[in-house]
Design an enzyme around this catalytic site. Structure first.
Site, PDB file in Angstrom:
ATOM      1  N   GLN A   1      -4.771  -5.012   7.116  1.00 18.95           N
ATOM      2  CA  GLN A   1      -5.771  -5.967   6.645  1.00 18.95           C
ATOM      3  C   GLN A   1      -5.774  -7.233   7.491  1.00 18.95           C
ATOM      4  O   GLN A   1      -6.833  -7.745   7.875  1.00 18.95           O
ATOM      5  CB  GLN A   1      -5.507  -6.327   5.176  1.00 18.95           C
ATOM      6  CG  GLN A   1      -5.596  -5.175   4.207  1.00 18.95           C
ATOM      7  CD  GLN A   1      -7.006  -4.650   4.017  1.00 18.95           C
ATOM      8  OE1 GLN A   1      -7.987  -5.349   4.232  1.00 18.95           O
ATOM      9  NE2 GLN A   1      -7.106  -3.398   3.637  1.00 18.95           N
TER      10      GLN A   1
ATOM     11  N   ASP B   1       2.902  -4.499   8.151  1.00 17.10           N
ATOM     12  CA  ASP B   1       1.698  -3.686   8.043  1.00 17.10           C
ATOM     13  C   ASP B   1       0.508  -4.633   8.173  1.00 17.10           C
ATOM     14  O   ASP B   1       0.158  -5.354   7.240  1.00 17.10           O
ATOM     15  CB  ASP B   1       1.679  -2.961   6.705  1.00 17.10           C
ATOM     16  CG  ASP B   1       0.408  -2.151   6.484  1.00 17.10           C
ATOM     17  OD1 ASP B   1      -0.458  -2.139   7.383  1.00 17.10           O
ATOM     18  OD2 ASP B   1       0.279  -1.532   5.407  1.00 17.10           O
TER      19      ASP B   1
ATOM     20  N   LYS C   1     -10.614  -0.328  10.249  1.00 12.38           N
ATOM     21  CA  LYS C   1     -10.850  -1.577   9.519  1.00 12.38           C
ATOM     22  C   LYS C   1     -11.268  -2.705  10.466  1.00 12.38           C
ATOM     23  O   LYS C   1     -11.775  -3.737  10.014  1.00 12.38           O
ATOM     24  CB  LYS C   1      -9.587  -1.974   8.742  1.00 12.38           C
ATOM     25  CG  LYS C   1      -9.164  -0.972   7.674  1.00 12.38           C
ATOM     26  CD  LYS C   1      -7.966  -1.453   6.906  1.00 12.38           C
ATOM     27  CE  LYS C   1      -7.308  -0.363   6.085  1.00 12.38           C
ATOM     28  NZ  LYS C   1      -8.152   0.140   4.984  1.00 12.38           N
TER      29      LYS C   1
ATOM     30  N   CYS D   1      -4.750   2.438  -3.766  1.00 13.18           N
ATOM     31  CA  CYS D   1      -3.558   2.969  -3.085  1.00 13.18           C
ATOM     32  C   CYS D   1      -2.400   1.987  -3.173  1.00 13.18           C
ATOM     33  O   CYS D   1      -1.604   1.846  -2.225  1.00 13.18           O
ATOM     34  CB  CYS D   1      -3.855   3.307  -1.630  1.00 13.18           C
ATOM     35  SG  CYS D   1      -4.993   4.691  -1.428  1.00 13.18           S
TER      36      CYS D   1
ATOM     37  N   HIS E   1       0.862  -1.176   0.000  1.00 13.26           N
ATOM     38  CA  HIS E   1       0.000   0.000   0.000  1.00 13.26           C
ATOM     39  C   HIS E   1       0.903   1.232   0.000  1.00 13.26           C
ATOM     40  O   HIS E   1       2.023   1.191   0.502  1.00 13.26           O
ATOM     41  CB  HIS E   1      -0.871  -0.038   1.260  1.00 13.26           C
ATOM     42  CG  HIS E   1      -1.947   1.001   1.336  1.00 13.26           C
ATOM     43  ND1 HIS E   1      -1.699   2.313   1.675  1.00 13.26           N
ATOM     44  CD2 HIS E   1      -3.287   0.910   1.149  1.00 13.26           C
ATOM     45  CE1 HIS E   1      -2.834   2.982   1.693  1.00 13.26           C
ATOM     46  NE2 HIS E   1      -3.814   2.167   1.361  1.00 13.26           N
TER      47      HIS E   1
END
Length: 416
Positions: free
Chosen positions: A213, A210, A236, A374, A132
């Site tokens: 998600q 990261d 999220k 993104c 991302h």
């Protein structure tokens, strides 16, 4: 989890009961029932999260860490209790390693600025082709500011990280940090975090994941995967916007300079010099997102009440079902075939632009995302300019997938 366990856990998953806890799912769009398939961008919020934030503002709002009065003490206790929750959620060794930020992007920028300040020209940071922009642009800024090298690990045509190539990028011993997504927001690829960490550590590098998600869909254990830094975002995870988390190993955080200066991140201040507060407050300058922190705590409590194992099983079954249904749509091609895919599916359709798909789906009450998500370099790597993306949440059902597939068939018929 075995196939039998997945089936058993999914059978106990009460989708209707869960959906009833989301007020927004009762809304209609263009006169149609809302089918929300854009949770990868931002998830909807259960009533318990909304209510917790309203309750805080109505009954015990005050600034934290500053006041001796009742309201300030209650607000401080509420926020610090969430820090304990987050530490347990990630299986962090210490609550003092949990830094509140406003989102994953700020958390990564914090590491790029503060850990980056420890790097010397000639050292390198490695990212992957599927990152991302939030895990790409901060490292470009560091490269331009500090003279470090930015290296990019390739992916396979199926959408998996090329571990052999990753290892080769670290062979010269110059890499200080490997920063990799734990789950791609475009391909749904779940990266092998333990293997990545082992490769990084064997070459003397630290590793950042990261988890924006991944943390939504599966149990996250920073100690088990061998992470040095881990980030995720509240919005999220069925929580509010404006709140994110950075976890880092204390020895690294203690060595890093502050990211921002101001109130609450200092122990003493004079006109000549300042001394920093201990962790975690060293990295939390200014008034924090008090109400949003409370909302994040409510979201974690809500998710844990369902059980991450049950959520994982539900979404695994749902993803498999979606792949089968989309295979029935003429001219549609799912992007990527990763070995391990989370609840994110990107696709394209012959003769139909993704933006047109998204617009026509919206006219039928179905929300998806279209564009480069993104992750523009990844989309170019795939030989595309844009994709359509359906991403799932705990409230997503097979009926939602059916609505998507059936409407896509009608769209295809319209264009052909």
């Amino acid at each position: 989890m075995s196939a039998d366990q997945v089936i058993k856990t999914h059978a106990a998953f009460n989708s209707q009961h869960i959906r009833e806890q989301f007020p927004i799912l009762k809304e209609t769009v263009h006169g149609r029932p809302l089918v929300f398939l854009d949770s990868g961008a931002s998830a909807q919020k259960p009533a318990s999260v909304i209510d917790s934030m309203v309750h805080t503002m109505r009954t015990q709002y005050a600034n934290v860490h500053r006041g001796l009065h009742w309201m300030s003490e209650r607000a401080t206790e509420a926020c610090e209790a969430v820090r304990d929750q987050v530490a347990a959620f990630l299986n962090a060794p210490s609550r003092d390693e949990i830094i509140f930020t406003k989102n994953s992007t700020e958390a990564i920028n914090l590491v790029a600025y503060s850990f980056g300040a420890l790097l010397k020209p000639g050292q390198a940071v490695v990212i992957s082709e599927m990152e991302h922009h939030a895990n790409l642009v901060p490292w470009q800024l560091l490269r331009d500011r500090a003279g470090i090298e930015l290296r990019v690990a390739p992916i396979t045509d199926d959408g998996d990280l090329n571990l052999t190539a990753l290892q080769a990028l670290l062979a010269d011993g110059k890499v200080a940090l490997v920063a990799i997504t734990h789950m791609s927001n475009v391909l749904g690829t779940v990266t092998p975090a333990k293997q990545i960490a082992d490769i990084a550590h064997a070459a003397g590098a630290q590793v950042l994941f990261d988890g924006s998600q991944f943390a939504v869909h599966r149990k996250t254990d920073v100690q088990d995967i061998g992470a040095d830094f881990y980030v995720f975002t509240g919005h999220k995870l069925y929580g509010p916007t404006g709140i994110g988390v950075l976890w880092g190993r204390s020895e690294l955080l203690n060595a890093m300079p502050p990211f921002m200066g101001g109130g609450d991140m200092i122990s003493t201040v004079s006109f000549e010099r300042s001394e920093w507060a201990a962790l975690p407050y060293k990295f939390e300058a200014g008034t924090p997102a008090i109400v949003e922190i409370v909302g994040l705590g409510a979201a974690i409590s809500w998710v844990e009440a369902i059980g991450m194992e049950a959520i994982t099983a539900h979404e695994a079954q749902l993803t498999g079902y979606a792949l089968k249904r989309l295979a029935d749509v003429p001219g549609l091609r799912v992007i990527g075939k990763p070995k391990d895919r989370g609840g994110v599916i990107s696709f394209v359709m012959d003769d139909v632009h993704p933006h047109d798909m998204a617009t026509l789906l919206d006219r039928n009450g179905i929300a998806i995302r279209a564009g480069h998500h993104c992750a523009e370099p990844l989309i170019r790597r795939l030989g595309l300019t844009a994709t359509a993306r359906a991403s799932f949440g705990v409230y997503t059902t097979e009926e939602d997938i059916d609505a998507l597939a059936d409407t896509l068939i009608k769209i295809r018929d319209f264009f052909v």
